[in-house]
Structures are given as C-alpha cells and as structure tokens.
Design a protein around this motif. Structure first.
Motif, PDB file in Angstrom:
ATOM      1  N   ASP A  61       0.869  -1.178   0.000  1.00 51.32           N
ATOM      2  CA  ASP A  61       0.000   0.000   0.000  1.00 51.32           C
ATOM      3  C   ASP A  61       0.906   1.228   0.000  1.00 51.32           C
ATOM      4  O   ASP A  61       1.273   1.751   1.039  1.00 51.32           O
ATOM      5  N   VAL A  62       1.283   1.662  -1.187  1.00 50.39           N
ATOM      6  CA  VAL A  62       2.236   2.760  -1.338  1.00 50.39           C
ATOM      7  C   VAL A  62       1.519   4.086  -1.113  1.00 50.39           C
ATOM      8  O   VAL A  62       0.486   4.343  -1.744  1.00 50.39           O
ATOM      9  N   PRO A  63       2.057   4.924  -0.221  1.00 45.07           N
ATOM     10  CA  PRO A  63       1.437   6.234   0.006  1.00 45.07           C
ATOM     11  C   PRO A  63       1.315   7.009  -1.310  1.00 45.07           C
ATOM     12  O   PRO A  63       2.233   7.025  -2.128  1.00 45.07           O
ATOM     13  N   GLY A  64       0.163   7.615  -1.519  1.00 45.19           N
ATOM     14  CA  GLY A  64      -0.084   8.399  -2.723  1.00 45.19           C
ATOM     15  C   GLY A  64      -0.734   7.609  -3.850  1.00 45.19           C
ATOM     16  O   GLY A  64      -1.216   8.194  -4.807  1.00 45.19           O
ATOM     17  N   GLN A  65      -0.762   6.298  -3.738  1.00 45.65           N
ATOM     18  CA  GLN A  65      -1.385   5.456  -4.769  1.00 45.65           C
ATOM     19  C   GLN A  65      -2.864   5.245  -4.419  1.00 45.65           C
ATOM     20  O   GLN A  65      -3.310   4.134  -4.150  1.00 45.65           O
ATOM     21  N   ILE A  66      -3.614   6.310  -4.419  1.00 46.77           N
ATOM     22  CA  ILE A  66      -5.008   6.299  -3.973  1.00 46.77           C
ATOM     23  C   ILE A  66      -5.880   5.411  -4.854  1.00 46.77           C
ATOM     24  O   ILE A  66      -6.700   4.648  -4.360  1.00 46.77           O
ATOM     25  N   GLU A 117       0.408  -0.986   8.333  1.00 42.02           N
ATOM     26  CA  GLU A 117      -0.316   0.054   7.589  1.00 42.02           C
ATOM     27  C   GLU A 117       0.043   0.027   6.106  1.00 42.02           C
ATOM     28  O   GLU A 117      -0.642   0.610   5.288  1.00 42.02           O
ATOM     29  N   GLN A 118       1.122  -0.651   5.736  1.00 41.62           N
ATOM     30  CA  GLN A 118       1.633  -0.561   4.378  1.00 41.62           C
ATOM     31  C   GLN A 118       1.332  -1.791   3.535  1.00 41.62           C
ATOM     32  O   GLN A 118       1.877  -1.933   2.448  1.00 41.62           O
ATOM     33  N   VAL A 119       0.473  -2.686   4.017  1.00 39.09           N
ATOM     34  CA  VAL A 119       0.185  -3.910   3.273  1.00 39.09           C
ATOM     35  C   VAL A 119      -1.319  -4.177   3.264  1.00 39.09           C
ATOM     36  O   VAL A 119      -1.991  -4.051   4.282  1.00 39.09           O
ATOM     37  N   LEU A 120      -1.833  -4.535   2.097  1.00 37.46           N
ATOM     38  CA  LEU A 120      -3.206  -5.013   1.958  1.00 37.46           C
ATOM     39  C   LEU A 120      -3.114  -6.497   1.639  1.00 37.46           C
ATOM     40  O   LEU A 120      -2.227  -6.928   0.911  1.00 37.46           O
ATOM     41  N   GLY A 121      -4.020  -7.296   2.173  1.00 36.56           N
ATOM     42  CA  GLY A 121      -3.970  -8.731   1.948  1.00 36.56           C
ATOM     43  C   GLY A 121      -5.298  -9.286   1.490  1.00 36.56           C
ATOM     44  O   GLY A 121      -6.366  -8.716   1.756  1.00 36.56           O
ATOM     45  N   LYS A 122      -5.217 -10.399   0.788  1.00 39.67           N
ATOM     46  CA  LYS A 122      -6.420 -11.073   0.307  1.00 39.67           C
ATOM     47  C   LYS A 122      -6.145 -12.573   0.256  1.00 39.67           C
ATOM     48  O   LYS A 122      -5.098 -12.998  -0.221  1.00 39.67           O
ATOM     49  N   ALA A 123      -7.073 -13.368   0.738  1.00 44.88           N
ATOM     50  CA  ALA A 123      -6.932 -14.818   0.664  1.00 44.88           C
ATOM     51  C   ALA A 123      -7.392 -15.295  -0.707  1.00 44.88           C
ATOM     52  O   ALA A 123      -8.372 -14.797  -1.253  1.00 44.88           O
TER      53      ALA A 123
END
Length: 63
Positions: free
Chosen positions: A12-17, A34-40
């Motif tokens: 989840d890169v800041p500014g990559q809305i 805060e910097q990672v999004l996850g999906k199973a």
C-alpha cells in the motif's frame, strides 16, 4: 495455488489512492501493517458446483 489457501499481499504505497481504492473494492483488506493489503486466494475458481468441495477442503485444512 492448487494446494489450498494463499495470501496475496499488495504493498500500500502512500499516494497510490486509485490502486488502494481498486484493491479494497476487489476484496483486499488492511493487514497488521499500515503498508500492506492482503487477500486470501483459494487457487481454484469458485463456482456453484465447486463451492462445497472447496469449502470442505478449506475447513479441513484451516478449521
């Protein structure tokens, strides 16, 4: 991916809305960081005919 559940991580890169918005709409969830999004991911298509077998396999493997 055919062996069972896998976790897909997306930085989840800041500014990559736009990327964050699309990821959240696609089922990614914020992780512990805060910097990672996850999906199973199951590694197999979920269809009405495959759902029961995949659900049973997932319950067996992960409770």
């Amino acid at each position: 991916g055919r062996a069972g559940l896998n976790l897909i991580n997306l930085d989840d890169v800041p500014g990559q809305i736009a990327v964050r918005k699309i990821a959240l709409q696609s089922g990614f969830l914020p992780g512990d960081s805060e910097q990672v999004l996850g999906k199973a991911a199951l590694g197999a298509p979920i269809t009405p005919t495959s759902f029961s077998a995949l659900a049973d396999r997932t319950r067996l493997a992960y409770g």
